[in-house]
Design a protein around this motif. Structure first.
Motif, mmCIF file in Angstrom:
data_model
loop_
_atom_site.group_PDB
_atom_site.id
_atom_site.type_symbol
_atom_site.label_atom_id
_atom_site.label_comp_id
_atom_site.label_asym_id
_atom_site.label_seq_id
_atom_site.Cartn_x
_atom_site.Cartn_y
_atom_site.Cartn_z
ATOM 1 N N ALA A 2 35.115 29.864 7.626
ATOM 2 C CA ALA A 2 34.559 28.537 7.845
ATOM 3 C C ALA A 2 35.597 27.433 7.708
ATOM 4 O O ALA A 2 35.450 26.359 8.264
ATOM 5 N N GLY A 3 36.658 27.718 6.967
ATOM 6 C CA GLY A 3 37.682 26.704 6.776
ATOM 7 C C GLY A 3 38.339 26.249 8.073
ATOM 8 O O GLY A 3 38.917 25.177 8.139
ATOM 9 N N TYR A 4 38.214 27.077 9.114
ATOM 10 C CA TYR A 4 38.851 26.716 10.378
ATOM 11 C C TYR A 4 37.996 25.814 11.249
ATOM 12 O O TYR A 4 38.423 25.372 12.296
ATOM 13 N N GLN A 5 36.765 25.558 10.794
ATOM 14 C CA GLN A 5 35.850 24.785 11.630
ATOM 15 C C GLN A 5 36.445 23.432 12.018
ATOM 16 O O GLN A 5 36.380 23.007 13.161
ATOM 17 N N GLN A 6 37.056 22.775 11.035
ATOM 18 C CA GLN A 6 37.560 21.433 11.295
ATOM 19 C C GLN A 6 38.780 21.435 12.216
ATOM 20 O O GLN A 6 39.129 20.404 12.773
ATOM 21 N N SER A 7 39.420 22.589 12.351
ATOM 22 C CA SER A 7 40.591 22.624 13.233
ATOM 23 C C SER A 7 40.193 22.633 14.690
ATOM 24 O O SER A 7 41.024 22.414 15.557
ATOM 25 N N VAL A 8 38.917 22.911 14.961
ATOM 26 C CA VAL A 8 38.491 23.036 16.355
ATOM 27 C C VAL A 8 38.829 21.766 17.138
ATOM 28 O O VAL A 8 39.419 21.828 18.211
ATOM 29 N N ALA A 9 38.480 20.608 16.546
ATOM 30 C CA ALA A 9 38.697 19.345 17.258
ATOM 31 C C ALA A 9 40.188 19.145 17.548
ATOM 32 O O ALA A 9 40.575 18.767 18.653
ATOM 33 N N LEU A 10 41.015 19.450 16.568
ATOM 34 C CA LEU A 10 42.446 19.245 16.738
ATOM 35 C C LEU A 10 43.022 20.218 17.759
ATOM 36 O O LEU A 10 43.835 19.849 18.599
ATOM 37 N N LEU A 11 42.545 21.455 17.691
ATOM 38 C CA LEU A 11 42.985 22.451 18.649
ATOM 39 C C LEU A 11 42.607 22.023 20.063
ATOM 40 O O LEU A 11 43.363 22.176 21.016
ATOM 41 N N PHE A 12 41.430 21.462 20.167
ATOM 42 C CA PHE A 12 40.916 20.961 21.435
ATOM 43 C C PHE A 12 41.886 19.932 22.020
ATOM 44 O O PHE A 12 42.227 19.987 23.189
ATOM 45 N N ILE A 13 42.324 18.992 21.184
ATOM 46 C CA ILE A 13 43.263 17.960 21.655
ATOM 47 C C ILE A 13 44.532 18.634 22.158
ATOM 48 O O ILE A 13 45.025 18.331 23.239
ATOM 49 N N ILE A 14 45.060 19.564 21.371
ATOM 50 C CA ILE A 14 46.338 20.170 21.731
ATOM 51 C C ILE A 14 46.220 20.913 23.054
ATOM 52 O O ILE A 14 47.031 20.741 23.952
ATOM 53 N N VAL A 15 45.169 21.714 23.189
ATOM 54 C CA VAL A 15 44.986 22.475 24.422
ATOM 55 C C VAL A 15 44.900 21.526 25.607
ATOM 56 O O VAL A 15 45.519 21.742 26.650
ATOM 57 N N PHE A 16 44.168 20.430 25.428
ATOM 58 C CA PHE A 16 44.017 19.504 26.537
ATOM 59 C C PHE A 16 45.316 18.815 26.887
ATOM 60 O O PHE A 16 45.640 18.633 28.051
ATOM 61 N N LEU A 17 46.062 18.417 25.872
ATOM 62 C CA LEU A 17 47.311 17.732 26.157
ATOM 63 C C LEU A 17 48.271 18.660 26.883
ATOM 64 O O LEU A 17 49.058 18.240 27.709
ATOM 65 N N LEU A 18 48.171 19.970 26.591
ATOM 66 C CA LEU A 18 49.052 20.924 27.252
ATOM 67 C C LEU A 18 48.602 21.218 28.675
ATOM 68 O O LEU A 18 49.402 21.274 29.596
ATOM 69 N N CYS A 19 47.296 21.434 28.844
ATOM 70 C CA CYS A 19 46.820 21.923 30.141
ATOM 71 C C CYS A 19 46.361 20.814 31.074
ATOM 72 O O CYS A 19 46.603 20.848 32.266
ATOM 73 N N ARG A 20 45.643 19.847 30.558
ATOM 74 C CA ARG A 20 45.151 18.766 31.411
ATOM 75 C C ARG A 20 45.402 17.444 30.725
ATOM 76 O O ARG A 20 44.489 16.837 30.188
ATOM 77 N N PRO A 21 46.642 16.969 30.745
ATOM 78 C CA PRO A 21 46.981 15.761 29.985
ATOM 79 C C PRO A 21 46.114 14.561 30.360
ATOM 80 O O PRO A 21 45.947 13.640 29.574
ATOM 81 N N SER A 22 45.565 14.572 31.580
ATOM 82 C CA SER A 22 44.785 13.404 31.963
ATOM 83 C C SER A 22 43.303 13.579 31.653
ATOM 84 O O SER A 22 42.496 12.730 31.976
ATOM 85 N N GLY A 23 42.958 14.713 30.994
ATOM 86 C CA GLY A 23 41.577 14.864 30.555
ATOM 87 C C GLY A 23 40.753 15.744 31.463
ATOM 88 O O GLY A 23 41.129 16.056 32.586
ATOM 89 N N LEU A 24 39.602 16.139 30.948
ATOM 90 C CA LEU A 24 38.723 17.079 31.631
ATOM 91 C C LEU A 24 38.143 16.476 32.905
ATOM 92 O O LEU A 24 37.907 17.153 33.871
ATOM 93 N N PHE A 25 37.900 15.165 32.890
ATOM 94 C CA PHE A 25 37.139 14.574 33.979
ATOM 95 C C PHE A 25 37.941 13.643 34.871
ATOM 96 O O PHE A 25 37.433 12.700 35.409
ATOM 97 N N SER A 26 39.237 13.889 34.953
ATOM 98 C CA SER A 26 39.988 13.065 35.884
ATOM 99 C C SER A 26 40.315 13.948 37.077
ATOM 100 O O SER A 26 40.880 15.015 36.943
ATOM 101 N N PHE A 27 39.907 13.530 38.243
ATOM 102 C CA PHE A 27 40.179 14.308 39.445
ATOM 103 C C PHE A 27 41.189 13.558 40.281
ATOM 104 O O PHE A 27 41.262 12.350 40.250
ATOM 105 N N LYS A 28 41.930 14.324 41.043
ATOM 106 C CA LYS A 28 42.916 13.665 41.912
ATOM 107 C C LYS A 28 42.181 13.069 43.096
ATOM 108 O O LYS A 28 41.659 13.764 43.939
#
Lengths: 293, 244, 373
Positions: A263-289
């Motif tokens: 359970a201690g890892y629960q709070q890391s989810v949000a931070l992990l989410f940011i990191i994954v997004f910055l790596l894969c889709r820096p402009s965010g989930l909902f920005s389309f070209k």
């Protein structure tokens, strides 16, 4: 599993309230407000104070609390944001950290360190097909969704909403059309404060208020707006729900039928989410070209 | 004093003179081209005129009143319209909304004279042949269509002075004709237009007068033909030894 | 802001003692206080600081220690090791205090202990119960009992009740983690159906608790650092429809838990040190000066007694640290608000019993004394 989805819905509604206002502010003013978590708590405390100490009825207290939160956010804007944000958009980052510390101390002074709950009697639990939740939670989730619907309507179907979207999408063009951006900036900042206060009331009813909750709240809201795309209101809302749901699933599921994630890892989810997004889709989930030159 | 008069306007940023005592007048109904190499201060001058920047010296008068310290929205309400080089449209809003939001931002007394907004929106889109895409997102348009939409919007919002920043940039050659047709339309309607443009033939076709800016200073002023034949222009654009 | 708070509290105390009047030219004795004055655990800090203040005021009103007044200097440890270490450095090397009362959170005490030990300054914690404090140093004392004893009492209670399948949720703080380890040692690690550690301040336990659906267990042990988290745990535990009994420790036996979770806390048990009644002399003095205790009057009483026993030592042997330490080890017994106590060879308190409490009619009530062997 249904229980986990419901849990995600409850936690997500709370996160969505806070992240939505933040996304608007970031989209329009391009600034970071790091005192957001404190504003959330103050809204909750204001309602607690009006309801428990002054003795007003709950609806009156909520309206009063939201008014107080709106007033406080306005003062915040004039004192901590307005003099700085046009010089450099990172200056408010510093001033709002200072504000956060001031508010932390003020809350300890006025509301003390002991935890506070807005409702004095316990919750009324119900059981719907094996899913357990309280009547209060149903209210909170429904009201949040309703509030978001009202926001959707205002944003997409009224002149005021069009003006906001215009300023978000091209502020110079909006100003050249005669839209008074500086007034809108204030209105939007105050709106974000009021939405944050709604989040605080949510916490005060569903859980309890303590003065140190502020920082984790701020972090989660930022995770949602980064993942949702810069200043994208609906992106932030969807991501807030998504992060909340992930947080529940991560620790609630027996992965591959073998093990649980501690359970201690629960709070890391949000931070992990940011990191994954910055790596894969820096402009965010909902920005389309959609740029065609 | 002209319709728009710029007097000794200077802008210094951290000691660098971006604009250096620029002065010129634009008369009502005139179409004036503003040319000069990159970095000569053309767009900066537009930003001073729209109010996004404040000059460090000099004054700007529009229709006889001093607007040097007015906010962008006040200038817009006084009748200064701007078309942006990077497309000043709202990409995530529909074409309809793009026009609507502009009409709604007009001062009250002007809005009362508009009549039926829906009809006006339709007419504005029809003017540039985009009425069929009314419900589409503006971001899906081609560059030329965006430019047409933006100019039509500015035109229908009762603006009297148009600041067009490179209206042909990012526009296909086919559409360029349509854009210049629209600018000619502005002229017919008696609007005053200030255009930044690199396309010299284009300038020659539509401008009454041309002002040449270099390193923040006005170096040349005259009719398109006069300017085209001058040595200075050759030097500014192609260096001291022209190859053409 | 923490500086401001501690500054304010110092001013309050100073103005309190200069009002005493008589000055015979001798320097005041500086006493340091170290505890959470801001942050999640502020209520512990406020209660213990107020308890110390009452003792200081009384001692100064009685004429001080051999004619020397006590000057109290409070520093904020924020319930974290790093802040506490910094605060201890300041108290010892800048203010040059004679003794320190603190820390409150076990994390504070454990971080400050090596600093006090190296400087040979006696430090007495009125609240830290972590078993690790036992061996924290020769100069480190506490007048709050060791959790190793409490977990033993808890294990006995489980055995007596036939609870063999325990659900334990622990907040990741020094105190709660040490309690968890000690409890597992005494109960047997096989007896835990679920044993999860969560980040400090977590308020959402719903999904964690859904793991218990369909599992059989006898008792739920919410092992939080503050009543705010314990309240969230027990409320969401009951929300999910679990009817098993709940047992917890000192943190839970707090008035605010009953306000926060009035329904869920019904019938809950806790094992804790004896309560101090508001009707007692100390209780009524505290009430009139500071109002209701923010966490527990017992915390304030332990802090008061720590100041009193240190004052007794300094009255007898002066402010020499070695002598104070030797006095405390040799002490036969000190009659404090919390009862008669002394210290063992590790500086742990001896003589404070345990009591089993239960929530009945919206209040914590005593069920039975638990003898400590």
């Amino acid at each position: 599993m249904e229980q986990l989805l419901i849990n995600g819905l409850i936690a997500g509604s709370l996160a969505a309230l806070i992240a939505g206002g933040l996304a608007l502010v970031y989209g329009v003013l391009g600034i970071f407000n790091l005192a957001l978590g404190q504003m959330v708590l103050l809204g909750g405390y204001a309602v607690w104070w009006l309801h428990q100490s002054v003795g007003l009825t709950l609806p009156v207290s909520i309206v009063g609390g939201l008014l107080m939160a709106g007033g406080l956010t306005w003062v915040t804007f004039e004192v901590f944001i307005a003099p700085f944000y046009k010089r450099h958009r990172f200056l408010p980052l510093v001033t709002t950290i200072a504000l956060g510390m001031i508010l932390d101390a003020a809350m300890l002074l006025f509301f003390e360190a002991r935890p506070r709950s807005i409702l004095s009697n316990g919750k009324n639990i119900m059981d719907i097909g094996g899913v357990r939740l309280s009547v209060e939670q149903v209210y909170l989730v429904v009201l949040t969704v309703l509030l978001l619907c009202v926001f959707a309507y205002v944003l997409h179907s009224t002149p005021f909403g069009r003006r906001i979207r215009a300023v978000v999408q091209h502020s110079h063009a909006a100003m050249s059309l005669g839209i008074r951006a500086s007034v809108l900036h204030r209105v939007i900042f105050i709106l974000s404060g009021v939405l944050a206060a709604c989040g605080g009331i949510f916490i005060g009813i569903d859980q309890n208020l303590t003065p140190v909750l502020a920082f984790p709240i701020t972090i989660k809201a930022y995770a949602a707006i980064i993942a949702g795309g810069k200043g994208n209101f609906w992106g932030a809302i969807v991501c807030a729900y998504l992060i909340a749901l992930l947080e529940q699933l991560v620790i609630g599921i027996e992965w591959f039928g073998r093990f649980y994630i501690p359970a201690g890892y629960q709070q890391s989810v949000a931070l992990l989410f940011i990191i994954v997004f910055l790596l894969c889709r820096p402009s965010g989930l909902f920005s389309f070209k959609n740029r065609t030159a | 004093m002209g319709f728009l008069s710029i007097r000794e306007v200077s802008l210094a940023i951290q000691g660098h003179m971006i604009l250096d005592h620029v002065s010129f007048d634009v008369n009502q109904g005139e179409v004036v081209g503003l040319i000069g190499p990159n970095g000569s201060g053309k767009t900066t001058l537009f930003n001073l005129l729209s109010g996004f920047l404040a000059p460090t010296g000099g004054s700007i008068h529009f229709r006889g009143s001093d607007i040097t310290n007015c906010s962008p929205s006040v200038r817009a309400q006084k009748g200064i319209g701007r078309v942006f080089q990077n497309f000043g449209i709202f990409r995530d809003m529909t074409l309809e909304e793009n026009i609507l939001v502009a009409l709604e931002a007009l001062p009250h007394e002007q809005k009362k004279l508009l009549g039926d907004m829906k009809f006006l929106v339709h007419r504005t889109l029809a003017m540039v042949g985009l009425e069929k895409s009314a419900k589409k997102k503006a971001g899906a348009l081609s560059g030329g269509q965006m430019r047409l939409l933006e100019i039509a919007r500015t035109l229908k919002c009762g603006k009297d002075l148009f600041l067009l920043d490179e209206p042909t940039a990012g526009v296909s050659p086919k559409m360029t004709g349509q854009v210049s047709g629209l600018i000619a339309e502005l002229k017919r309607e008696g609007k005053t237009v200030l255009i930044i443009e690199h396309d010299l033939p284009f300038i020659g076709r539509i401008c009454d007068r041309v002002i040449v800016l270099d390193v923040g200073k006005v170096v040349l002023e005259g009719t398109p033909d006069e300017v085209k034949q001058s040595k200075e222009l050759q030097e500014i654009y192609f260096g001291a030894d022209p190859t053409t | 802001m923490k500086r401001l708070l501690s500054f304010l509290s110092c001013v309050a105390v100073l103005s309190g003692c200069t009002g005493g009047g008589s000055s015979d030219g001798t320097d005041p004795i500086k006493v340091g206080y170290l505890g959470p004055l801001t942050g999640e655990a502020t209520s512990y800090g406020m209660d213990t600081l107020n308890g110390v203040k009452i003792a200081v005021e009384d001692i100064n009103a009685e004429g001080g220690i051999n004619g020397r007044k006590i000057e109290l200097i409070a520093e904020d440890g924020r319930c974290t090791g790093t802040d506490a270490a910094g605060a201890a450095q300041k108290l010892i090397h800048v203010d040059k205090v004679s003794v320190i009362i603190g820390g409150q959170c076990s994390g504070e005490t454990l971080a400050a202990a090596p600093i006090a030990e190296a400087a040979k300054v006696v430090m007495m914690s009125p609240l830290s119960s972590s078993p690790d404090v036992t061996n924290a140093g020769d100069f480190i004392f506490r007048d709050y009992p060791n959790d190793a004893l409490k977990t033993k009492a808890m294990a006995n209670y489980f055995k007596e009740k036939g609870y063999t399948r325990v659900v334990l949720i622990t907040e990741n703080t020094d105190f709660a983690m040490a309690f968890r380890n000690s409890l597992k040692e005494n109960t047997g690690a096989d007896n835990f159906v679920l044993d999860e550690v969560v980040e400090p301040g977590t308020k959402d336990y719903r999904s964690l608790l859904t793991r218990l659906k369909g599992k059989e267990f006898d008792v739920f042990f919410p092992n939080g650092q503050t009543s705010a988290t314990v309240a969230a745990m027990i409320e969401q535990f009951r929300e999910q429809g679990f009817l098993q009994p709940m047992v917890s420790h000192d943190v839970a036996q707090d008035k605010s838990l009953l306000d926060l979770a009035p329904k869920a806390s019904k019938g809950m048990h806790a094992i804790n040190v004896p309560e101090v009644s508001v009707d007692s002399a100390f209780g009524s003095k505290f009430l009139s000066k500071f109002g209701d205790a923010q966490a527990s009057l017992a915390f304030a009483a332990h802090a008061h007694d720590a100041m009193r026993v240190l004052a007794a030592a300094m009255k007898e042997v002066g402010t020499d640290s070695m002598k104070i330490r030797d006095y405390l080890y040799a002490l036969k017994g000190h009659d404090g608000v919390v009862g008669r106590f002394r210290f063992d060879k590790n500086g742990d308190v001896v003589g404070i019993p345990y009591v089993l409490y239960e929530v009945k009619d919206g209040a914590w009530g005593k069920v039975a004394d638990i003898p400590v062997d």
